[in-house]
Design a protein around this motif. Structure first.
Motif, short mmCIF file in Angstrom:
data_model
loop_
_atom_site.label_atom_id
_atom_site.label_comp_id
_atom_site.label_asym_id
_atom_site.label_seq_id
_atom_site.Cartn_x
_atom_site.Cartn_y
_atom_site.Cartn_z
N PHE A 18 36.21 113.07 23.11
CA PHE A 18 36.76 114.37 22.69
C PHE A 18 37.79 114.14 21.59
O PHE A 18 38.70 113.36 21.74
CB PHE A 18 37.44 115.04 23.91
N GLU A 32 40.33 116.10 18.61
CA GLU A 32 40.80 117.31 17.94
C GLU A 32 40.41 117.22 16.48
O GLU A 32 40.28 116.12 15.94
CB GLU A 32 42.32 117.39 18.03
N GLU A 84 37.77 123.89 16.16
CA GLU A 84 39.01 123.32 16.69
C GLU A 84 38.91 121.90 17.24
O GLU A 84 39.87 121.18 17.27
CB GLU A 84 39.56 124.22 17.80
N PHE A 85 37.71 121.55 17.73
CA PHE A 85 37.59 120.20 18.26
C PHE A 85 36.22 119.65 17.95
O PHE A 85 35.33 120.37 17.48
CB PHE A 85 37.86 120.16 19.77
N LEU A 106 33.13 116.45 19.09
CA LEU A 106 32.69 115.45 20.04
C LEU A 106 32.07 114.33 19.24
O LEU A 106 31.15 114.55 18.45
CB LEU A 106 31.66 116.04 21.00
N ASN A 117 44.39 106.29 25.37
CA ASN A 117 44.57 107.72 25.69
C ASN A 117 43.53 108.66 25.07
O ASN A 117 43.81 109.84 24.87
CB ASN A 117 45.96 108.22 25.28
N THR A 167 40.12 110.86 25.47
CA THR A 167 39.30 111.41 26.53
C THR A 167 37.88 110.96 26.27
O THR A 167 37.26 111.35 25.27
CB THR A 167 39.36 112.95 26.53
N VAL A 221 42.48 118.82 28.28
CA VAL A 221 41.29 118.84 29.12
C VAL A 221 41.39 117.70 30.13
O VAL A 221 41.79 116.59 29.78
CB VAL A 221 40.03 118.59 28.26
N ILE A 261 29.36 120.71 23.98
CA ILE A 261 30.21 121.66 23.27
C ILE A 261 30.25 122.99 24.02
O ILE A 261 31.31 123.58 24.21
CB ILE A 261 29.66 121.91 21.84
N LEU A 304 32.62 123.01 26.94
CA LEU A 304 34.02 123.04 26.55
C LEU A 304 34.39 124.43 26.02
O LEU A 304 35.47 124.94 26.31
CB LEU A 304 34.29 121.97 25.48
N GLU A 305 33.47 125.02 25.28
CA GLU A 305 33.71 126.37 24.77
C GLU A 305 33.85 127.37 25.92
O GLU A 305 34.69 128.25 25.90
CB GLU A 305 32.55 126.82 23.86
N LYS A 349 45.59 132.73 22.11
CA LYS A 349 44.58 131.83 21.56
C LYS A 349 44.71 130.49 22.29
O LYS A 349 45.79 129.92 22.33
CB LYS A 349 44.86 131.63 20.06
N VAL A 350 43.62 130.04 22.87
CA VAL A 350 43.65 128.79 23.62
C VAL A 350 43.03 127.68 22.78
O VAL A 350 41.95 127.85 22.20
CB VAL A 350 42.91 128.93 24.95
N THR A 351 43.71 126.57 22.68
CA THR A 351 43.17 125.41 21.97
C THR A 351 43.16 124.22 22.93
O THR A 351 44.18 123.94 23.57
CB THR A 351 44.06 125.07 20.76
N LEU A 352 42.01 123.55 23.03
CA LEU A 352 41.93 122.36 23.86
C LEU A 352 42.39 121.17 23.03
O LEU A 352 42.00 121.02 21.87
CB LEU A 352 40.49 122.13 24.33
N VAL A 353 43.22 120.35 23.62
CA VAL A 353 43.71 119.19 22.87
C VAL A 353 43.46 117.90 23.65
O VAL A 353 43.14 117.92 24.84
CB VAL A 353 45.21 119.31 22.53
N GLU A 354 43.62 116.79 22.94
CA GLU A 354 43.45 115.49 23.56
C GLU A 354 44.60 115.23 24.52
O GLU A 354 45.68 115.78 24.37
CB GLU A 354 43.44 114.41 22.46
N PRO A 355 44.37 114.36 25.50
CA PRO A 355 45.44 114.08 26.46
C PRO A 355 46.62 113.37 25.81
O PRO A 355 46.48 112.74 24.77
CB PRO A 355 44.76 113.16 27.48
N ILE A 415 48.90 114.38 24.17
CA ILE A 415 49.36 114.93 22.90
C ILE A 415 50.66 115.68 23.16
O ILE A 415 51.59 115.67 22.38
CB ILE A 415 48.31 115.93 22.35
#
Lengths: 141, 433
Positions: free
Chosen positions: A9, A11, A41-42, A44, A63, A65, B376, B385, B388-389, B408-414, B416
């Motif tokens: 994953f 960003e 936004e992201f 894969l 770190n 995902t 996430v 995808i 996740l969406e 507005k929701v944005t998924l980010v890497e752990p 962060i």
């Protein structure tokens, strides 16, 4: 016949892909195939590498995902009709292809497929005498 | 300059004090005998109704907080039987449960009275067309302005919030002279009017009554400049009554508190001691005439200071400075109250998400925006995808339902989101007040 693909994953930020590749490069992981799927936004990142388990551990420590995903791989002549045939075999059996990507080695294509049912897909392709790649062979490329 | 209720609004300080003392005695008696919660609190403090004789005795009484309202959800602090309640309103609370307020017929009449004072002091009369662009519904803004507008005999347009094109059309066609909405929406509307091509002299707008969220003097100048109107600040909170608690007069040197109905104190939020006049601290209100939901020393969490000097407008009612800060972590987004803990409780209900999050509040084109960055959970992460969406959409829907706000929701890497010792920093407010 089952191939372990790395799914990472990311960003949508500049430099993130570079970081993944640098981390793997430092540990001498080779990359057989790479594909990126992205939204606004992201993204894969999907990778077939020489040592998936090791690569996963390395990325986890940094770190990211990351998960291993089961995919299958078929070798076929690099002509569109063969690719079409493979997809038709699967769709005739209602096996859906979630995504696919391919690369060529000489006159051959190596096709990676992520299917809704991996076991059924393997059986179907075998019964049509398609040339499924062994994981160990694919990782070596 | 018109004054709606000269008797009370211009009463000398001694007279005000007498009124307050008498009304406080009545209120304390009312809550002691009708609200078990207050009776228990007073008994714990060794107090009976007879302990409170003058307004100066108020400092003996215990404080009430939003938490107390929540613990007694929904109607536990009401002081009259439900048959006497003619209206309820509600605002968002800290755990998804709203704060519920109830009004008797007399409370509605008091509310109309204080809103009539507010609108009159803003310069509105029976000859005005008041466009009420505050939300109608559980939120007190719309109906508060509405009843006040009717009370002074103005023509009220209950258009409610949103639908900017229609706002502009009716403002133009009906000839609205007074606009009531949040200050950020006023700015948004100002720009939409400019873009619409309607010329300023085709509009009859002359004054704006703005509140329900913090705004600066800069914003005021911008609104006054862009809309060519006088912008009046009003203050209120639903727990106390809604809009109508305090409002500016044309002198615009603070907001006059309707202190014959709502008694203000300024306390130190740490020590809880009452602070002397002129000190900045947390504003506390005791309602003096409310029947449905009387409140004793309710902590607003708003930071301000008071001045008792006589105002040039000849009103004697105490003035509070524009509220700009809070003594808790509550955010006001487009007039809606939001606590970060509300977001957290939504996240905790979803196993796919880690409760590591960052709320980013900003103001884009004069409207507040809210973005949530969330990590996430690796155990859930799969390489689809669509999945996740879907997760992002589900979280966005859950949040919008719980908060009553677009987000507005944005998924980010752990990892962060910054972890810090103890309480992690969950909110970045980029708005400039």
């Amino acid at each position: 016949m089952i191939i372990h693909q790395l799914s990472i994953f990311l960003e949508n930020k500049s430099g993130r892909l570079t970081e993944v590749l640098e981390v793997l490069g430092e540990e001498n992981i080779r990359i057989t195939a790479l594909s990126v799927a992205d939204t606004t936004e992201f993204g894969l990142l999907r990778l077939i590498v020489s040592d998936p388990e090791k690569a996963r551990e390395i990325l986890k420590k940094q770190n990211f995902t990351v998960n291993l995903t089961e995919v299958i791989s078929v070798m076929a002549p690099n002509e569109a009709k063969y690719y079409a045939k493979i997809l038709k075999i699967l769709s005739d059996l209602d096996i859906s292809v979630e995504y696919t990507y391919a690369f060529s080695v000489g006159a051959k294509s190596i096709i990676i497929l992520r299917c809704s049912n991996t076991e059924d897909a393997i059986k179907a392709l075998k019964s049509h005498e398609m040339e499924l790649m062994k994981a160990s062979d694919l990782y070596k490329i | 300059m018109e004054i709606w209720n000269r008797h009370f609004e211009c009463m000398d300080r001694k007279g005000i004090k007498n009124v307050q003392s008498e009304r406080l005695r009545e209120t304390v008696e009312k809550v002691y005998f009708n609200v078990p919660y207050y009776r228990n609190r007073m008994q714990e403090a060794g107090l009976g109704p007879e302990s409170i004789q003058t307004i100066d005795d108020i400092a003996k009484l215990p404080f009430t907080t939003k938490r107390d309202l929540r613990d007694n959800y929904p109607f536990g602090l009401f002081a009259v039987p439900m048959s006497e309640i003619v209206r309820v309103h509600a605002s968002s609370g800290t755990t998804g449960k709203p704060t519920v307020v109830g009004y008797t017929r007399n409370d509605i009449s008091t509310w109309s009275e204080v809103m009539a004072r507010t609108l009159t002091s803003a310069g509105a009369t029976r000859n005005d067309f008041i466009q009420v662009a505050y939300g109608y519904g559980l939120f007190t803004g719309g109906l508060g302005l509405h009843y006040g507008g009717e009370k002074i005999g103005a023509s009220v347009i209950p258009i409610s919030g949103g639908n900017t094109q229609r706002q502009i059309q009716l403002m133009h066609d009906f000839g609205s002279t007074v606009l009531a909405c949040t200050p950020s929406y006023a700015l948004f509307l100002a720009e939409a009017i400019q873009e619409s091509g309607i010329k300023r002299d085709e509009l009859k707008l002359r004054v704006g009554v703005f509140g329900a969220e913090p705004w600066t003097e800069n914003m005021r100048r911008e609104i006054e400049d862009k809309l060519s109107i006088k912008a009046i600040d009003i203050y209120g909170l639903s727990e106390v009554i809604g809009p109508g608690v305090a409002s500016e007069c044309p002198v615009q040197e603070g907001l006059h508190i309707n202190e014959d109905h709502f008694y203000p104190e300024i306390i130190d939020p740490e020590t809880l001691h009452v602070l002397p006049e002129g000190s900045t601290g947390e504003l506390v209100f005791t309602t003096l005439t409310k029947e449905g939901l009387p409140l004793i020393r309710y902590r607003t969490r708003d930071l301000t200071k008071l001045t008792y000097d006589k105002c040039k407008c000849s009103r004697t009612m105490v003035r509070m400075e524009k509220c700009l800060g809070r003594s808790d972590d509550m955010l006001i987004i487009r007039g809606v109250n939001l606590f970060p803990s509300q977001v957290e409780s939504v996240l905790l209900e979803m196993s796919e998400i880690k409760p590591h999050y960052l709320l980013i509040v900003d103001r884009v084109n004069n409207l507040d925006t809210l973005e949530l960055k969330v990590e996430v959970d690796e155990a859930f992460f799969q390489d689809k995808i669509s999945q996740l969406e879907m997760l992002r959409q589900k979280l966005q829907n859950n949040l919008e339902n719980a908060l009553g706000l677009g987000i507005k929701v944005t998924l980010v890497e752990p990892k962060i989101i910054e972890r810090s010792e103890g309480k992690s920093k969950h909110v970045i407010d980029k708005r400039k007040f």
